[in-house]
Motif scaffolding. Structure first.
Motif, PDB file in Angstrom:
ATOM      1  N   ILE A 237     105.551 -69.328  54.211  1.00 15.10           N
ATOM      2  CA  ILE A 237     105.868 -67.901  54.268  1.00 15.10           C
ATOM      3  C   ILE A 237     107.236 -67.679  54.916  1.00 15.10           C
ATOM      4  N   GLY A 238     107.744 -68.696  55.610  1.00 16.83           N
ATOM      5  CA  GLY A 238     109.071 -68.575  56.218  1.00 16.83           C
ATOM      6  C   GLY A 238     109.060 -68.644  57.734  1.00 16.83           C
ATOM      7  N   LYS A 239     107.994 -69.180  58.330  1.00 19.47           N
ATOM      8  CA  LYS A 239     107.902 -69.248  59.796  1.00 19.47           C
ATOM      9  C   LYS A 239     109.072 -70.036  60.384  1.00 19.47           C
ATOM     10  N   THR A 240     109.287 -71.240  59.869  1.00 18.80           N
ATOM     11  CA  THR A 240     110.331 -72.106  60.411  1.00 18.80           C
ATOM     12  C   THR A 240     111.708 -71.490  60.232  1.00 18.80           C
ATOM     13  N   THR A 241     111.962 -70.885  59.086  1.00 18.62           N
ATOM     14  CA  THR A 241     113.268 -70.275  58.813  1.00 18.62           C
ATOM     15  C   THR A 241     113.569 -69.164  59.802  1.00 18.62           C
ATOM     16  N   ILE A 242     112.593 -68.319  60.069  1.00 22.35           N
ATOM     17  CA  ILE A 242     112.777 -67.204  61.003  1.00 22.35           C
ATOM     18  C   ILE A 242     113.011 -67.731  62.417  1.00 22.35           C
ATOM     19  N   VAL A 243     112.250 -68.741  62.809  1.00 15.22           N
ATOM     20  CA  VAL A 243     112.400 -69.309  64.157  1.00 15.22           C
ATOM     21  C   VAL A 243     113.770 -69.980  64.303  1.00 15.22           C
ATOM     22  N   LYS A 244     114.252 -70.648  63.256  1.00 16.17           N
ATOM     23  CA  LYS A 244     115.592 -71.254  63.313  1.00 16.17           C
ATOM     24  C   LYS A 244     116.664 -70.206  63.562  1.00 16.17           C
ATOM     25  N   GLU A 245     116.562 -69.085  62.867  1.00 12.72           N
ATOM     26  CA  GLU A 245     117.551 -68.019  63.044  1.00 12.72           C
ATOM     27  C   GLU A 245     117.502 -67.474  64.470  1.00 12.72           C
ATOM     28  N   ALA A 246     116.292 -67.247  64.980  1.00 10.56           N
ATOM     29  CA  ALA A 246     116.153 -66.768  66.357  1.00 10.56           C
ATOM     30  C   ALA A 246     116.689 -67.812  67.340  1.00 10.56           C
ATOM     31  N   PHE A 247     116.403 -69.084  67.081  1.00 10.57           N
ATOM     32  CA  PHE A 247     116.861 -70.186  67.939  1.00 10.57           C
ATOM     33  C   PHE A 247     118.387 -70.187  68.039  1.00 10.57           C
ATOM     34  N   ASN A 248     119.066 -70.076  66.891  1.00  6.84           N
ATOM     35  CA  ASN A 248     120.530 -70.074  66.888  1.00  6.84           C
ATOM     36  C   ASN A 248     121.093 -68.915  67.706  1.00  6.84           C
ATOM     37  N   ARG A 249     120.409 -67.791  67.677  1.00  3.07           N
ATOM     38  CA  ARG A 249     120.923 -66.606  68.367  1.00  3.07           C
ATOM     39  C   ARG A 249     120.748 -66.677  69.876  1.00  3.07           C
ATOM     40  N   ILE A 250     119.679 -67.284  70.356  1.00  2.63           N
ATOM     41  CA  ILE A 250     119.390 -67.212  71.792  1.00  2.63           C
ATOM     42  C   ILE A 250     119.602 -68.525  72.543  1.00  2.63           C
ATOM     43  N   ALA A 251     119.748 -69.645  71.826  1.00  2.00           N
ATOM     44  CA  ALA A 251     119.880 -70.947  72.493  1.00  2.00           C
ATOM     45  C   ALA A 251     121.023 -70.998  73.516  1.00  2.00           C
ATOM     46  N   PRO A 252     122.178 -70.355  73.250  1.00  2.00           N
ATOM     47  CA  PRO A 252     123.273 -70.441  74.231  1.00  2.00           C
ATOM     48  C   PRO A 252     122.933 -69.880  75.608  1.00  2.00           C
ATOM     49  N   SER A 253     121.928 -69.028  75.709  1.00  2.00           N
ATOM     50  CA  SER A 253     121.592 -68.428  77.003  1.00  2.00           C
ATOM     51  C   SER A 253     120.615 -69.290  77.807  1.00  2.00           C
ATOM     52  N   PHE A 254     120.269 -70.467  77.283  1.00  2.45           N
ATOM     53  CA  PHE A 254     119.375 -71.393  77.989  1.00  2.45           C
ATOM     54  C   PHE A 254     120.156 -72.620  78.461  1.00  2.45           C
ATOM     55  N   ASP A 255     119.679 -73.240  79.533  1.00  4.22           N
ATOM     56  CA  ASP A 255     120.324 -74.452  80.039  1.00  4.22           C
ATOM     57  C   ASP A 255     120.074 -75.641  79.121  1.00  4.22           C
ATOM     58  N   LEU A 256     118.923 -75.637  78.467  1.00  3.45           N
ATOM     59  CA  LEU A 256     118.517 -76.755  77.630  1.00  3.45           C
ATOM     60  C   LEU A 256     117.727 -76.200  76.452  1.00  3.45           C
ATOM     61  N   SER A 257     118.021 -76.670  75.257  1.00  2.00           N
ATOM     62  CA  SER A 257     117.299 -76.172  74.077  1.00  2.00           C
ATOM     63  C   SER A 257     116.925 -77.335  73.175  1.00  2.00           C
ATOM     64  N   CYS A 258     115.771 -77.211  72.536  1.00  2.00           N
ATOM     65  CA  CYS A 258     115.258 -78.298  71.698  1.00  2.00           C
ATOM     66  C   CYS A 258     114.417 -77.705  70.574  1.00  2.00           C
ATOM     67  N   PHE A 259     114.715 -78.087  69.333  1.00  2.00           N
ATOM     68  CA  PHE A 259     113.927 -77.685  68.170  1.00  2.00           C
ATOM     69  C   PHE A 259     113.298 -78.955  67.600  1.00  2.00           C
ATOM     70  N   LEU A 260     112.027 -79.170  67.924  1.00  2.00           N
ATOM     71  CA  LEU A 260     111.309 -80.369  67.458  1.00  2.00           C
ATOM     72  C   LEU A 260     110.642 -80.027  66.128  1.00  2.00           C
ATOM     73  N   ALA A 261     111.234 -80.494  65.036  1.00  2.00           N
ATOM     74  CA  ALA A 261     110.823 -80.075  63.695  1.00  2.00           C
ATOM     75  C   ALA A 261     109.741 -80.991  63.105  1.00  2.00           C
ATOM     76  N   ASP A 262     108.983 -80.423  62.166  1.00  2.00           N
ATOM     77  CA  ASP A 262     108.045 -81.176  61.322  1.00  2.00           C
ATOM     78  C   ASP A 262     107.062 -82.030  62.117  1.00  2.00           C
ATOM     79  N   ILE A 263     106.460 -81.452  63.126  1.00  2.00           N
ATOM     80  CA  ILE A 263     105.501 -82.196  63.943  1.00  2.00           C
ATOM     81  C   ILE A 263     104.333 -82.694  63.094  1.00  2.00           C
ATOM     82  N   HIS A 264     103.904 -81.891  62.138  1.00  2.00           N
ATOM     83  CA  HIS A 264     102.796 -82.300  61.247  1.00  2.00           C
ATOM     84  C   HIS A 264     103.114 -83.628  60.556  1.00  2.00           C
ATOM     85  N   HIS A 265     104.359 -83.793  60.090  1.00  2.00           N
ATOM     86  CA  HIS A 265     104.731 -85.017  59.380  1.00  2.00           C
ATOM     87  C   HIS A 265     104.895 -86.192  60.347  1.00  2.00           C
TER      88      HIS A 265
END
Length: 521
Positions: A237-265
């Motif tokens: 439905i687009g969950k990952t795509t929406i979260v990626k966009e949000a991640f790009n927008r807010i990651a600079p305001s955090f000391d550390l950021s991590c996007f651990l993708a495709d955990i199911h696989h």
């Protein structure tokens, strides 16, 4: 309650087709270096710049401005287009007016943009000398103060900029190994560097608005708490795509950021309970080298140390089992205040007992679906058939996956064949759509699979068509002789985003989900 994941958003008809751009674009240069060339340009700075280039940093300074242009304008542009600033204070720094002017501009940008970072480097000077303009700085400022050609207000701006920057955490070298010190500066810059932006999608229709809604759900203004947000929705439905966009927008305001993708696989491979924590450690440390861990507990302990002392943005993408979260030892109370954890999942139960705030991914509305399919099918093509597009949009039911797969399928044939192909797709789901949607079905127990297929075959539950009363459905399915009462099982299907119970106790299913079930039968 009605889960919004299977509900279309009602929007004003003035909704713009183009998505808004990210509010914080990535600067062109990684590092701008402010220093006195006469003092250390051919020594310390030369070594520092070489080390930065070897570590893939892009650098800029006053010696790298375009020839034949207004130097003041180009210098301001170079500072504004840099992400981080290294201010190197040396004994002769304060005698350089250009250095002081650059420093004022750097501090202006530092205060203007939240994502900009400044690291002061005290090269054979003391931070207190910089802060109070003493030591090697006192003679230079006495000369500035008595220079009648200088505006006293400008001198005061220099003093204030020196005071402000010297109060930031920095690095000091009085005596010692200069080569090791250079590597330490590079290491600190690597920690401060803004994470690389994730690729979101080539056609971001309906993404920007949902990313903003997700960011609002994260309550970033509440800096003294740790918050977990679970992003729900059916497959593709687009969950990952929406979260990626949000991640790009807010990651600079955090000391550390991590996007651990495709955990199911990741969890499909042998020994995943060891490999998954290692993948998270590699993501958090931004190191790709092989990580040696003697046991699982050691890995969990390291994760705990990494997240306990810095404000972290962590995304766990495509979680479908609580054992996956458990193997990472994720516990909100371990995280430093202000941290945010986002989990994308099809199953509400995959978070176990972790307290979370839900965010339900929305289907595209008709306008967005029309816009997306047009972009996918008719790039640079003026021969658009609105009637054909509207029929496709109606059948897709707001699911981006269907629109993308069908557009690729249609483009393999001549236009004259499209209507007949659409009629075929109405009755038989395309193989790629079937494969992706069937992931939720495949994760069910045999008993739940049977219940799901019974509902698909014997009840008209297609999205936007007739609905069924929930009480009547339960009555029809229950079997007292076998002690089968389907309430809990139906709720499990709801938790897996396969069916929906509306606010008025009606039972519905998205058309694409139902067609997937019929194809299985």
């Amino acid at each position: 309650m009605n889960p919004p994941s299977l509900s279309k958003r009602k929007r004003d008809q003035s909704f713009l087709d183009d998505e808004p751009e990210s509010s914080s674009k990535r600067p062109k240069n990684d590092v701008f270096i402010n220093y006195s060339f006469q003092d250390i340009g051919n020594t310390f700075i030369s070594h520092l710049r070489s080390a930065l280039i070897r570590n893939s940093f892009t650098t800029s300074d006053h010696t790298m401005l375009p020839v034949g242009q207004d130097m003041r304008i180009e210098l301001l542009k170079a500072i504004e287009e840099s992400e981080m600033y290294v201010v190197v204070f040396s004994p002769g720094y304060a005698s350089c007016r250009r250095c002081l002017d650059e420093l004022v501009d750097i501090m202006d940008n530092f205060n203007k943009f939240d994502e900009r970072k400044v690291i002061p480097v005290f090269y054979k000077v003391e931070p207190s000398d910089v802060r109070s303009q003493k030591g090697p700085f006192i003679e230079a400022f006495q000369a500035h103060q008595t220079n009648t050609n200088l505006d006293p207000h400008r001198v005061q701006e220099w003093r204030q900029a020196l005071k402000d920057v010297s109060q930031l955490s920095g690095l000091t070298l009085q005596n010692g190994d200069e080569a090791k010190f250079v590597l330490k500066v590079v290491e600190e810059l690597e920690k401060m560097q803004r994470p690389q932006e994730l690729h979101v999608t080539d056609h971001p229709v309906g993404i920007g608005s949902q990313a903003e809604e997700l960011i609002s759900t994260l309550r970033l203004d509440q800096k003294d708490r740790v918050l977990v947000v679970a992003v729900f929705g059916i497959s593709r439905i687009g969950k990952t795509t929406i979260v990626k966009e949000a991640f790009n927008r807010i990651a600079p305001s955090f000391d550390l950021s991590c996007f651990l993708a495709d955990i199911h696989h990741i969890c499909q491979i042998p020994n995943w309970k060891v490999k998954l924590p290692k993948a998270l450690i590699s993501c958090l440390t931004h190191e790709n080298r092989f990580i040696i861990m003697s046991n699982h507990n050691e890995a969990v302990s390291k994760i705990r140390r990494l997240v306990s002392c810095r404000k972290v943005l962590l995304v766990l993408d495509d979680v479908d089992n609580f054992q996956q979260v458990e193997s990472l030892g994720i516990c909100p109370k371990w995280f430093y205040e202000g941290s945010r954890i986002i989990v994308t999942t099809r199953d509400k139960r995959s978070l176990g007992n972790i307290q979370y705030v839900p965010y339900h991914t929305m289907l595209l509305n008709r306008r967005e679906s029309f816009n997306l399919f047009t972009r996918l099918m008719f790039v640079g093509d003026s021969h658009v058939n609105p009637k054909f597009i509207k029929e496709v949009v109606s059948r897709a039911g707001g699911l981006p996956l269907v629109l993308k797969v069908w557009s690729s399928h249609f483009k393999q044939y001549e236009r004259e064949q499209w209507p007949s192909i659409l009629e075929t797709l109405k009755g038989i789901p395309h193989g790629d759509v079937q494969k992706q949607l069937q992931l939720s079905y495949d994760s069910l127990t045999p008993r739940l699979k049977k219940l799901f297929l019974d509902i698909v075959c014997f009840f008209n539950v297609a999205f936007d068509d007739e609905t069924n009363d929930m009480d009547l459905l339960v009555t029809a399915l229950k079997d007292e002789d076998s002690r089968f009462f389907p309430n809990n099982e139906i709720q499990y299907l709801v938790d897996n985003s396969l069916v929906e119970i509306t606010s008025n106790n009606q039972f519905m299913m998205h058309r694409a989900i139902r067609e997937m079930g019929l194809e299985i039968v």
